[in-house]
Design an enzyme around this catalytic site. Structure first.
Site, PDB file in Angstrom:
ATOM      1  N   GLY A 263      47.287  58.664  43.555  1.00 44.00           N
ATOM      2  CA  GLY A 263      47.841  58.062  42.358  1.00 44.00           C
ATOM      3  C   GLY A 263      47.666  56.559  42.376  1.00 44.00           C
ATOM      4  O   GLY A 263      47.389  55.951  43.414  1.00 44.00           O
ATOM      5  N   CYS A 264      47.829  55.938  41.220  1.00 45.41           N
ATOM      6  CA  CYS A 264      47.598  54.495  41.104  1.00 45.41           C
ATOM      7  C   CYS A 264      48.672  53.681  41.817  1.00 45.41           C
ATOM      8  O   CYS A 264      48.349  52.783  42.610  1.00 45.41           O
ATOM      9  CB  CYS A 264      47.493  54.108  39.637  1.00 45.41           C
ATOM     10  SG  CYS A 264      48.808  54.757  38.578  1.00 45.41           S
ATOM     11  N   TYR A 265      49.936  53.979  41.573  1.00 43.93           N
ATOM     12  CA  TYR A 265      50.989  53.267  42.287  1.00 43.93           C
ATOM     13  C   TYR A 265      50.855  53.441  43.803  1.00 43.93           C
ATOM     14  O   TYR A 265      50.893  52.456  44.557  1.00 43.93           O
ATOM     15  CB  TYR A 265      52.375  53.757  41.848  1.00 43.93           C
ATOM     16  CG  TYR A 265      52.861  53.260  40.505  1.00 43.93           C
ATOM     17  CD1 TYR A 265      52.904  51.908  40.207  1.00 43.93           C
ATOM     18  CD2 TYR A 265      53.330  54.153  39.542  1.00 43.93           C
ATOM     19  CE1 TYR A 265      53.377  51.452  38.980  1.00 43.93           C
ATOM     20  CE2 TYR A 265      53.807  53.717  38.319  1.00 43.93           C
ATOM     21  CZ  TYR A 265      53.831  52.362  38.045  1.00 43.93           C
ATOM     22  OH  TYR A 265      54.306  51.913  36.833  1.00 43.93           O
TER      23      TYR A 265
END
Length: 344
Positions: free
Chosen positions: A147-149
């Site tokens: 995921g990006c976070y």
């Protein structure tokens, strides 16, 4: 040339894959898939692709049958079936969704309210932030793209955790993301009048990326770690800034911290450790596969403050997926990813 296909090609991450793969010298975009727009031309959905990617959108099975490498950018709960078909046909799946990110099925059940239907399939998958897991990727048949976070946070914390200079039980993470992180589907919070000229936290201490962040940190530390994670929605299209706070075990100077990070990431093409005194800014990574990290020491409270910023659609999604593809296929890791950040 490797024939690649994208399932979920009309989503934000999907169209970003098209943009970057179009310039990759060793791949050919053979097929694009979309449930919502099947039968239409991709340029009907994104006119910017007119004359660049003249393809009709196909059904999922047609994409799998036509290609050697499949990128899936679909909602959670959908990729398991795609993964089984790819494995059975000896094809590589790179999943940009959540289905192959968590190693513990109970975490998936708790946070995504679904169960793994094909547990054996998950034993064949590899989760990969390339800078941390590249040795596991070559030859893999299913890659869970982070995921990006979690990407911005893991890269921001890795050197300090690896060197055991911070107390992992004191980690507090304050992250901000552009609106594309919410996906192309419409919602009230991403509706223009609600997000423009606004700045607000959301899913406080309950965001689904929390177990993924904890999983990576726990693997680095060698024991279970819980963190406090609060995301915010920025009124910008793309980009993530994660500001990460933790207690130093022993006092360190800014110079010592900088030397630790610079040494750890020496030779990494996509991680840029900024000079002392500088602060990471999402503006400087937009459109690129870079992660910029700035380091700050609060000597009064003996806290390390790390600021880590990425483009959520590139290093946080499509760019990192292509980085993983390159590793899996034995291409140079940076192939097709020399994307200079946008200056404005």
């Amino acid at each position: 040339m490797i024939d690649v296909g994208i399932i979920g090609a009309t989503g934000y991450a999907g169209v970003e894959l098209i943009r970057i793969l179009h310039g990759h010298p060793q791949v050919h975009i053979r097929a694009l898939g979309s449930v919502s727009f099947e039968g239409q031309d991709i340029s009907d959905i994104y006119p910017s692709l007119a004359g660049i990617c003249p393809q009709k959108l196909l059904a999922t099975d047609e994409v799998i049958d036509a290609c050697q490498v499949i990128f899936a950018s679909v909602p959670h709960g959908v990729s398991e079936e795609i993964g089984r078909k790819c494995v059975d046909q000896d094809k590589l799946l790179i999943d940009l969704g959540a289905d192959f990110r968590l190693t513990d099925p109970e975490d998936y059940k708790e946070w995504y309210k679904l169960e793994y239907k094909d547990p054996e399939l998950h034993k064949q998958s590899v989760y990969s932030i390339p800078e941390l897991h590249r040795e596991k990727v070559k030859g893999a048949k299913i890659i869970g793209n982070p995921g990006c976070y979690p990407t911005s946070i893991a890269l921001g914390l890795f050197p300090a955790l690896k060197a055991c200079v911070i107390d992992p039980d004191t980690i507090v993470i304050d992250s901000k993301s552009g609106v594309t992180g919410a996906g192309r589907g419409l919602s009230q919070t991403s509706h223009y009048p609600d997000c423009n000229e606004a700045f607000s936290p959301y899913k406080i201490a309950s965001h689904r990326h929390t177990p993924e962040i904890e999983q990576t940190i726990s693997q680095i530390v060698g024991r279970d770690v819980l963190i406090t994670f609060v995301p915010h929605l920025l009124p910008v299209n793309r980009g993530i800034v994660s500001t990460i706070y933790s207690k130093l075990k022993t006092p360190l100077s800014p110079k010592e911290v900088h030397e630790l990070y610079a040494h750890t990431y020496q030779g990494e093409q996509f991680v840029r450790v900024m000079k002392e005194g500088q602060a990471a800014n999402l503006k400087n990574v937009r459109g690129s596969n870079y992660c910029d990290i700035s380091l700050h020491v609060d000597t009064r409270t003996n806290r390390l403050i790390v600021v880590s910023t990425i483009d959520n659609m590139v290093k946080g999604a499509a760019g990192q997926a292509i980085q993983n593809m390159n590793l899996a296929l034995g291409f140079p890791e940076d192939m097709g990813l020399h994307l200079a950040p946008l200056c404005f």
